[in-house]
Design a protein around this motif. Structure first.
Motif, PDB file in Angstrom:
ATOM      1  N   VAL A 259       0.938  -1.353   0.017  1.00  0.00           N
ATOM      2  CA  VAL A 259       0.034   0.033   0.013  1.00  0.00           C
ATOM      3  C   VAL A 259       0.923   1.216  -0.013  1.00  0.00           C
ATOM      4  N   PRO A 260       0.745   2.109  -1.028  1.00  0.00           N
ATOM      5  CA  PRO A 260       1.810   3.149  -1.071  1.00  0.00           C
ATOM      6  C   PRO A 260       1.216   4.320  -0.714  1.00  0.00           C
ATOM      7  N   SER A 261       1.897   5.406  -0.909  1.00  0.00           N
ATOM      8  CA  SER A 261       1.288   6.703  -0.527  1.00  0.00           C
ATOM      9  C   SER A 261       0.780   6.900   1.016  1.00  0.00           C
ATOM     10  N   LEU A 262       1.425   6.197   2.106  1.00  0.00           N
ATOM     11  CA  LEU A 262       0.903   6.616   3.357  1.00  0.00           C
ATOM     12  C   LEU A 262       1.540   7.622   3.902  1.00  0.00           C
ATOM     13  N   LYS A 263       0.826   7.920   4.982  1.00  0.00           N
ATOM     14  CA  LYS A 263       1.500   9.114   5.846  1.00  0.00           C
ATOM     15  C   LYS A 263       2.696   8.351   6.755  1.00  0.00           C
ATOM     16  N   PRO A 264       3.885   8.963   6.949  1.00  0.00           N
ATOM     17  CA  PRO A 264       4.741   8.413   7.620  1.00  0.00           C
ATOM     18  C   PRO A 264       4.492   8.311   9.126  1.00  0.00           C
ATOM     19  N   ARG A 265       4.921   7.532   9.930  1.00  0.00           N
ATOM     20  CA  ARG A 265       4.453   7.323  11.379  1.00  0.00           C
ATOM     21  C   ARG A 265       3.169   7.453  11.794  1.00  0.00           C
ATOM     22  N   THR A 266       2.465   6.867  10.991  1.00  0.00           N
ATOM     23  CA  THR A 266       0.874   6.688  11.437  1.00  0.00           C
ATOM     24  C   THR A 266       0.428   5.239  11.604  1.00  0.00           C
ATOM     25  N   VAL A 267      -0.601   5.072  12.388  1.00  0.00           N
ATOM     26  CA  VAL A 267      -0.997   3.636  12.343  1.00  0.00           C
ATOM     27  C   VAL A 267      -2.025   3.261  11.563  1.00  0.00           C
TER      28      VAL A 267
END
Lengths: 774, 186
Positions: A585-593
């Motif tokens: 799953v790309p394009s995620l926000k860093p340091r997020t659960v």
């Protein structure tokens, strides 16, 4: 015409001393130990024409030698039985006619081997009758000191023809073949005369044989008998209907005519007549005044109990059966003899069997009457090969000397190699005849070596059963069937039994995280079982109803995470529909659960239950680690073994990366690099995104029967600390046919929902997460 | 038992359509196992061979049994059957002089009987199939051989040494039987 010419020439010869002809139509006739030479008598009555013969045994007696008993013979036969010879070797004969000094030319006969030429003479037969059986004791043909059959005497096989010696339409006969010199023919009719003739034969030779003379004997047993019943007083008439009652009721009218009994023997109602025996002394049919026996006018069973005063001295009884309008002829007249009261007619037990019950052999049989005890005997089958009644040494079966029921459980060591059993019933002083002899073959001729069963969890719903034999070499020829008993360890649910011909199979539809156990037994077609194998237990995998690899997909996401951080955010769900079981799953926000929950769908509709919810945190922005390779796949096709993967997203990296592949067998604790020396192919620090293990000249590939685990990671050349996490390939086993059972590669559409969660505290989540990540 | 024989014959006849034939793999396994058992038993019987050297005798077993050439499995079965038959007969004779353990001899007879029983069934089957090798000369040569053994025993009055010599010869027979069993391939 020609013969006349020949004869006249003979006459001329006799007169003028011209040519004599050798004897015509010469035959060698051998029966048992009697050797006879036969020829056609010369037509010429005159003169002293004699015949002489010579013999030759190639290799032993090379010169023509006078045949004893066949010198200057005047008749048309001669007997040369006195010649000592090896009956298994070829012998040659020649014969000529002589008259005075005049001799005919020699006529040579075809070479023959006496043993092959000999006819088998009649065997000796001795009969013993019971009421429904006849025992036939056969002695081999020839004398006891026979030379021809000295090696064969114990090994003759016999054919017995038996027929009923009665005039009339129904001629019945049977042929029985016996391997042994003693046979018993059962299921005969009492009080009937049977005749028997026997001939012998050899199993391996084709010698013609002669029948013995006909021997006849009558079976004993009465058709009508007076019986003393156990309570001591009542006498009754008991009739044995061995003959069949011919029904004249037409087929379609079966329902209309009520029959009093429907027993197979055709019993119907019984009428009995009695007559004073003194009346028989007077001739004339009128004087035979048969009277109805009271109480036996229409007896519905094969016996009746008349008033006791009928049973006096000197009375005859006769019985007939009827059904509807038709009745049988009157039975033979039976005189009631007070002295013969206690005539108990117990039939022989039937259907002797040896049954395996819970690992114990039990002897069982059928019996119609109550209130009897049984006695069983056994005989080692090799003893049947010798003739003479004394060699049948039947021995008591221990534990079955006085069995009160129709079975007994003797000590197991009785059930050895081929043995015969027989059983009889007794009541008081009298006993039934012996049952038919039943051979028991331990079936231990083939011992199936111990089985080893192994259970392996395949997913949360299935286990794989693998059965092996300790020593498999010879048994490949046998169609072995496996019986596997399968149960849930903890609960008391019923054990399931699988009957399989495959040694590896999957048990589906199981509960996750449950311990199941299995135990196996092997069977051969005709019965013998192996000992039960070891009990193997294994636990199905945990949690989701998704196939294992899908679960790994969700946890792969989690493995990227380093830290779990609290991150409040809104609730928003994205749905991914994938056919792959591993994806990024790309394009995620860093340091997020992030959390994910998955459902599987089959093409045509059914959905699985939603999986567990798996959560993970994306990394912080600092690129401390390389992304792991994505989608590692093994391609197994015939001998091909190729591992391939996709590079992780490298958006923030510059420079080439290399990959490292490692392998591990279940028995080893450490992972090893895939190098030329270890596997035969170099997959260490390679730039290609695949690793080909196909066994070729250089690469050995992975051995077929082992479980191999593989993993791959991304590395920066020279900076091992920046290496990515390992991406694992699910364990595989290279089965014989090569194609891997890819649980995930069915046509599933998978729906994955990603739940973006906000506001959950790390503490609250961690325990659940830990569980789910397990 | 007689009825079982006829039953077997009847059943076999009924099933000929279903291609019931001899399962050679199974027969081979069973015979081999039985044969090993026989050899073991015979070894247990041999008592004192040392001082019987003078009684040694070359019985001249037929060459084709000692050094088997290519032979069809039907021929092998026939030869095996003849050998088993004769060995059975030998051990049924008066061996009281030999001082043998009677139980061991009985066990040996049982094994031989079982082997013969299996072969009898198989031979009946191949007779039905028309594959029986009727004119087998080896069987006749074997008869001469076993006759020789018998005559030897008689001549030596069934002495202990004579029996010991015969035992050794029969042991050789079992190893030849083993080789013949190997011919029984499907």
């Amino acid at each position: 015409m020609q013969r006349e010419l020949a004869n006249s020439l003979l006459v001329l010869g006799a007169i003028g001393g011209t040519k004599l002809k050798p004897p015509q139509n010469v035959e060698v006739d051998i029966i048992d130990d009697t050797f006879t030479l036969r020829w056609a008598r010369s037509r010429e009555p005159a003169g002293n024409v004699t015949v002489s013969a010579d013999y030759q045994i190639p290799g032993i007696v090379d010169n023509w030698t006078k045949l004893p008993g066949c010198q200057h013979v005047t008749s048309a036969t001669c007997d040369f039985s006195s010649l000592k010879m090896n009956v298994y070797e070829e012998i040659k004969l020649r014969i000529r006619a002589e008259e005075g000094d005049n001799t005919s030319p020699w006529r040579e006969l075809d070479t023959f081997i006496p043993f092959q030429q000999a006819r088998i003479g009649p065997p000796k037969v001795h009969l013993e009758a019971e009421d429904k059986a006849i025992a036939i004791n056969i002695s081999p043909p020839g004398a006891e000191d026979s030379i021809m059959w000295q090696l064969e005497r114990p090994h003759f096989k016999y054919s017995v023809i038996i027929w009923r010696n009665a005039s009339g339409a129904q001629t019945w006969n049977e042929t029985h073949h016996s391997r042994f010199p003693r046979i018993k023919i059962h299921k005969l009719v009492p009080e009937t005369t049977y005749c028997v003739k026997v001939k012998a034969r050899l199993l391996l030779q084709r010698n013609p044989a002669e029948f013995s003379p006909v021997h006849c004997v009558s079976t004993t047993g009465v058709i009508l008998v007076a019986v003393l019943l156990p309570d001591g007083n009542v006498l009754s008439l008991r009739a044995h209907f061995s003959a069949r009652l011919e029904s004249s009721v037409p087929a379609q009218g079966l329902g209309s005519t009520p029959t009093t009994a429907t027993a197979r023997r055709g019993t119907a109602s019984l009428s009995a007549h009695g007559e004073r025996s003194y009346l028989k002394r007077t001739s004339g049919s009128k004087s035979e005044k048969w009277a109805q026996v009271q109480g036996c006018e229409r007896a519905p069973v094969a016996w009746c109990a008349p008033p006791q005063d009928v049973f006096r001295k000197g009375i005859y009884f006769r019985v007939r059966a009827s059904r509807g309008n038709s009745s049988s002829p009157w039975s033979e007249e039976e005189k009631f003899d007070a002295g013969r009261q206690v005539e108990n007619e117990l039939p022989a037990p039937e259907n002797i069997q040896v049954i395996l019950e819970n690992d114990t052999y039990v002897l069982k049989w059928d019996y119609t009457h109550d209130n009897v005890t049984f006695e069983a005997q056994w005989l080692k089958s090799y003893l049947k090969r010798t003739s003479g009644s004394k060699s049948e040494k039947w021995a008591q079966v221990q534990g079955c000397e006085r069995a009160p029921v129709a079975w007994c459980a003797p000590p197991q060591d009785v059930f050895r190699k081929g043995i015969y059993f027989r059983v009889r019933a007794s009541r008081g002083n009298s006993s039934s005849p012996w049952s038919e002899e039943e051979k028991f073959d331990a079936g231990r001729q083939v011992v199936i070596p111990p089985l080893i069963v192994a259970l392996k969890p395949l997913s949360s719903h299935s286990l794989r059963v693998s059965i092996g034999l300790q020593d498999q070499t010879e048994l490949q020829h046998y169609p072995l069937t496996y019986e596997v008993s399968f149960w849930e360890n903890a609960s008391n649910t019923e054990r399931k039994t699988f009957v399989e011909q495959r040694a590896d199979f999957t048990v589906p539809s199981l509960k996750p995280r449950t311990v199941y156990c299995a135990i196996a037994q092997a069977l051969l077609e005709d019965g013998p079982r192996s000992q039960p194998s070891n009990t193997a237990c294994a636990t199905t995998e945990a949690g989701a109803q998704l196939p294992a690899c899908l679960k790994k997909a969700t946890s792969a996401l989690a493995s990227v995470a380093q830290r779990i951080e609290r991150r409040p955010a809104g609730h928003r769900r994205k749905t991914f529909v994938e056919q792959r079981a591993d994806f990024t799953v790309p394009s995620l926000k860093p340091r997020t659960v992030y959390c994910a929950i998955a459902q599987a769908l089959l093409e045509d509709g059914p959905r699985s239950q939603p999986s567990n919810t798996a959560c993970a945190t994306t990394e912080a922005d600092s690129p401390s680690q390389l992304p792991a390779p994505q989608n590692p796949k093994i391609r197994l096709y015939n001998t091909e073994q190729v591992l391939s993967w996709e590079p992780g997203s490298l958006s923030h990296e510059a420079g080439p990366v290399v990959y490292q592949v490692q392998f591990k067998y279940p028995s080893s604790r450490e992972w090893s690099d895939v190098t030329v020396s270890s596997v035969g192919v170099n997959c260490s620090k390679i730039s290609a995104t695949e690793c080909d293990f196909t066994p070729t000249g250089q690469s050995r590939g992975f051995l077929h029967y082992f479980n191999v685990s593989l993993r791959v990671r991304t590395e920066l050349p020279g900076l091992p600390e920046r290496a990515s996490a390992w991406a694992s390939v699910p364990w595989f086993q290279h089965y014989r046919n090569g194609a891997q059972r890819k649980h995930c590669n069915r046509s599933l559409s998978e729906t994955i929902k990603i739940v973006e969660e906000r506001g959950r505290t790390p503490e609250k989540r961690s325990k659940e997460d830990l569980e789910r990540l397990a | 038992m007689i009825n079982r024989c006829t039953l077997q014959l009847t059943v076999l006849l009924c099933l000929t359509g279903a291609a019931l034939s001899v399962n050679y793999g199974k027969l081979r396994l069973q015979q081999r196992k039985s044969n090993s058992a026989c050899q073991t038993l015979l070894w247990q019987l041999i008592t004192s061979p040392q001082h019987c050297l003078d009684d040694r005798m070359d019985f001249q077993i037929p060459g084709e049994v000692e050094q088997p050439q290519q032979v069809r499995k039907e021929e092998a079965m026939v030869v095996m059957y003849e050998m088993l038959q004769q060995i059975f007969s030998i051990f049924r004779r008066g061996f009281s002089n030999a001082g043998w353990n009677e139980t061991i001899v009985e066990n040996l007879l049982e094994e031989l009987d079982e082997q013969m029983d299996r072969l009898e069934t198989a031979l009946e089957e191949i007779t039905r199939e028309g594959k029986f090798p009727w004119e087998n000369r080896t069987v006749l040569r074997l008869k001469t051989y076993y006759l020789g053994i018998l005559q030897y025993l008689k001549a030596k009055f069934y002495s202990r040494c004579a029996w010991t010599v015969v035992q050794a010869e029969i042991l050789r027979n079992f190893s030849f039987l083993n080789r013949l069993i190997g011919v029984l391939q499907d």
